[in-house]
Design a protein around this motif. Structure first.
Motif, PDB file in Angstrom:
ATOM      1  N   ILE A 189      76.353  43.273  21.653  1.00 62.48           N
ATOM      2  CA  ILE A 189      75.773  42.546  22.790  1.00 62.48           C
ATOM      3  C   ILE A 189      74.243  42.616  22.711  1.00 62.48           C
ATOM      4  CG2 ILE A 189      75.518  42.487  25.309  1.00 62.48           C
ATOM      5  CD1 ILE A 189      78.358  43.648  25.500  1.00 62.48           C
ATOM      6  N   ALA A 190      73.727  43.789  22.438  1.00 64.25           N
ATOM      7  CA  ALA A 190      72.273  43.988  22.401  1.00 64.25           C
ATOM      8  C   ALA A 190      71.613  43.215  21.273  1.00 64.25           C
ATOM      9  CB  ALA A 190      71.956  45.473  22.262  1.00 64.25           C
ATOM     10  N   GLU A 191      72.298  43.074  20.151  1.00 60.43           N
ATOM     11  CA  GLU A 191      71.712  42.410  18.983  1.00 60.43           C
ATOM     12  C   GLU A 191      71.930  40.904  18.962  1.00 60.43           C
ATOM     13  OE1 GLU A 191      73.448  44.567  15.757  1.00 60.43           O
ATOM     14  OE2 GLU A 191      72.070  46.256  15.983  1.00 60.43           O
ATOM     15  N   ALA A 192      72.682  40.391  19.933  1.00 58.48           N
ATOM     16  CA  ALA A 192      72.946  38.953  19.973  1.00 58.48           C
ATOM     17  C   ALA A 192      71.640  38.194  20.210  1.00 58.48           C
ATOM     18  CB  ALA A 192      73.946  38.624  21.083  1.00 58.48           C
ATOM     19  N   THR A 193      71.382  37.197  19.372  1.00 55.54           N
ATOM     20  CA  THR A 193      70.141  36.429  19.486  1.00 55.54           C
ATOM     21  C   THR A 193      70.365  35.058  20.113  1.00 55.54           C
ATOM     22  OG1 THR A 193      70.448  35.659  17.220  1.00 55.54           O
ATOM     23  CG2 THR A 193      69.026  37.592  17.549  1.00 55.54           C
ATOM     24  N   THR A 194      71.607  34.641  20.205  1.00 55.37           N
ATOM     25  CA  THR A 194      71.919  33.355  20.832  1.00 55.37           C
ATOM     26  C   THR A 194      72.874  33.591  21.989  1.00 55.37           C
ATOM     27  OG1 THR A 194      73.860  32.928  19.440  1.00 55.37           O
ATOM     28  CG2 THR A 194      71.705  32.168  18.601  1.00 55.37           C
ATOM     29  N   MET A 195      72.958  32.626  22.884  1.00 56.26           N
ATOM     30  CA  MET A 195      73.868  32.749  24.027  1.00 56.26           C
ATOM     31  C   MET A 195      75.318  32.762  23.569  1.00 56.26           C
ATOM     32  SD  MET A 195      72.617  33.440  26.837  1.00 56.26           S
ATOM     33  CE  MET A 195      74.166  33.239  27.671  1.00 56.26           C
ATOM     34  N   GLU A 196      75.624  31.984  22.542  1.00 55.67           N
ATOM     35  CA  GLU A 196      76.990  31.947  22.010  1.00 55.67           C
ATOM     36  C   GLU A 196      77.416  33.347  21.568  1.00 55.67           C
ATOM     37  OE1 GLU A 196      79.159  29.202  21.121  1.00 55.67           O
ATOM     38  OE2 GLU A 196      77.972  27.977  22.485  1.00 55.67           O
ATOM     39  N   ALA A 197      76.556  33.988  20.779  1.00 52.29           N
ATOM     40  CA  ALA A 197      76.875  35.321  20.266  1.00 52.29           C
ATOM     41  C   ALA A 197      76.943  36.345  21.406  1.00 52.29           C
ATOM     42  CB  ALA A 197      75.826  35.741  19.245  1.00 52.29           C
ATOM     43  N   ALA A 198      76.062  36.226  22.380  1.00 49.90           N
ATOM     44  CA  ALA A 198      76.057  37.154  23.514  1.00 49.90           C
ATOM     45  C   ALA A 198      77.328  37.023  24.340  1.00 49.90           C
ATOM     46  CB  ALA A 198      74.828  36.918  24.381  1.00 49.90           C
ATOM     47  N   LYS A 199      77.743  35.774  24.627  1.00 50.08           N
ATOM     48  CA  LYS A 199      78.968  35.560  25.408  1.00 50.08           C
ATOM     49  C   LYS A 199      80.188  36.076  24.658  1.00 50.08           C
ATOM     50  CE  LYS A 199      77.455  31.670  28.233  1.00 50.08           C
ATOM     51  NZ  LYS A 199      77.635  30.261  28.584  1.00 50.08           N
ATOM     52  N   ALA A 255      80.234  38.510  22.440  1.00 50.01           N
ATOM     53  CA  ALA A 255      80.179  39.965  22.448  1.00 50.01           C
ATOM     54  C   ALA A 255      80.575  40.524  23.817  1.00 50.01           C
ATOM     55  CB  ALA A 255      78.777  40.435  22.065  1.00 50.01           C
ATOM     56  N   VAL A 256      80.155  39.855  24.891  1.00 56.91           N
ATOM     57  CA  VAL A 256      80.538  40.287  26.239  1.00 56.91           C
ATOM     58  C   VAL A 256      82.045  40.138  26.424  1.00 56.91           C
ATOM     59  CG1 VAL A 256      80.342  39.720  28.700  1.00 56.91           C
ATOM     60  CG2 VAL A 256      78.286  39.892  27.303  1.00 56.91           C
ATOM     61  N   GLU A 257      82.593  39.080  25.918  1.00 52.39           N
ATOM     62  CA  GLU A 257      84.045  38.857  26.010  1.00 52.39           C
ATOM     63  C   GLU A 257      84.802  39.969  25.293  1.00 52.39           C
ATOM     64  OE1 GLU A 257      87.488  37.397  27.265  1.00 52.39           O
ATOM     65  OE2 GLU A 257      85.568  36.520  27.832  1.00 52.39           O
ATOM     66  N   GLU A 258      84.317  40.380  24.118  1.00 50.42           N
ATOM     67  CA  GLU A 258      84.969  41.455  23.367  1.00 50.42           C
ATOM     68  C   GLU A 258      84.921  42.782  24.126  1.00 50.42           C
ATOM     69  OE1 GLU A 258      83.615  41.895  19.336  1.00 50.42           O
ATOM     70  OE2 GLU A 258      83.718  39.727  18.991  1.00 50.42           O
ATOM     71  N   GLY A 309      82.421  48.620  35.988  1.00 53.57           N
ATOM     72  CA  GLY A 309      81.932  47.815  37.103  1.00 53.57           C
ATOM     73  C   GLY A 309      80.733  46.981  36.706  1.00 53.57           C
ATOM     74  N   GLY A 310      80.610  46.688  35.415  1.00 45.97           N
ATOM     75  CA  GLY A 310      79.449  45.965  34.935  1.00 45.97           C
ATOM     76  C   GLY A 310      79.764  44.587  34.387  1.00 45.97           C
ATOM     77  N   MET A 311      80.991  44.120  34.579  1.00 44.76           N
ATOM     78  CA  MET A 311      81.359  42.805  34.060  1.00 44.76           C
ATOM     79  C   MET A 311      80.611  41.735  34.834  1.00 44.76           C
ATOM     80  SD  MET A 311      82.989  41.321  31.802  1.00 44.76           S
ATOM     81  CE  MET A 311      83.550  39.707  31.368  1.00 44.76           C
ATOM     82  N   ARG A 312      79.834  40.916  34.122  1.00 44.57           N
ATOM     83  CA  ARG A 312      79.033  39.865  34.746  1.00 44.57           C
ATOM     84  C   ARG A 312      79.064  38.623  33.877  1.00 44.57           C
ATOM     85  NH1 ARG A 312      73.518  43.241  35.986  1.00 44.57           N
ATOM     86  NH2 ARG A 312      74.467  44.820  37.266  1.00 44.57           N
ATOM     87  N   PHE A 313      78.846  37.519  34.535  1.00 43.98           N
ATOM     88  CA  PHE A 313      78.676  36.266  33.808  1.00 43.98           C
ATOM     89  C   PHE A 313      77.215  36.185  33.397  1.00 43.98           C
ATOM     90  CE2 PHE A 313      77.353  31.813  33.847  1.00 43.98           C
ATOM     91  CZ  PHE A 313      78.179  31.318  32.848  1.00 43.98           C
ATOM     92  N   ILE A 314      76.979  35.883  32.133  1.00 49.57           N
ATOM     93  CA  ILE A 314      75.600  35.770  31.679  1.00 49.57           C
ATOM     94  C   ILE A 314      75.330  34.328  31.270  1.00 49.57           C
ATOM     95  CG2 ILE A 314      75.371  38.175  30.982  1.00 49.57           C
ATOM     96  CD1 ILE A 314      75.771  37.296  28.101  1.00 49.57           C
TER      97      ILE A 314
END
Length: 162
Positions: free
Chosen positions: A10-20, A22-25, A34-39
């Protein structure tokens, strides 16, 4: 994939696609914290990571630290730790001439009114004056240099010198 690897992704994701992705994983772990959020942008990703770090560091360790603090207070160890603070934390107070004078103080002098006592008092006076001159910056050395020459140490130890 381990928890650390998921958050690192998640931290190393450089694009929104990669970040989303990684968050999904990591969604299960994020939900438990308690940290699940939509980014929707990378700054929200950074806020998510900050919340996870806060939970992981403060949330998990806070209770243990509180118990340690209460336990040390009950048995009186906190007073000992406070007293030993100068041992564990660097002392930044500058050395003064009076500190060195006391460290090398004379414990016994010759008989009063003798010539030897007068010479000792005169020598002690010169020593004190010279230390004050060094403290005043009138010499190209510091009191720490004087102490290091005499003892090998830049600071007076917490327990003093034997």
């Amino acid at each position: 994939m381990g928890l650390r690897a998921k958050f690192q992704k998640i931290a190393e994701a450089t694009t929104m696609e990669a970040a989303k992705e990684a968050v999904e994983e990591a969604s299960e772990e994020l939900s438990l914290m308690g940290g699940m959020r939509f980014i929707s942008n990378l700054s929200l990703r950074d806020e998510l990571l900050a919340a996870v770090l806060h939970h992981y560091c403060d949330g998990r360790l806070l209770e243990a630290l509180q118990q340690f603090r209460e336990g040390s207070h009950i048995c009186g160890a906190n007073k000992v730790l406070i007293a030993l603070r100068t041992v564990f934390i660097e002392d930044t107070t500058p050395i003064e001439a009076e500190d060195i004078y006391r460290a090398f103080g004379v414990s016994s002098l010759s008989v009063e009114e003798s010539n030897r006592r007068r010479m000792e008092a005169r020598t002690i006076g010169f020593w004190r004056d010279w230390l004050q001159t060094v403290e005043g910056g009138e010499r190209p050395l510091s009191l720490g240099d004087v102490l290091q020459f005499a003892t090998g140490l830049q600071k007076i130890p917490v327990g003093g010198f034997p």
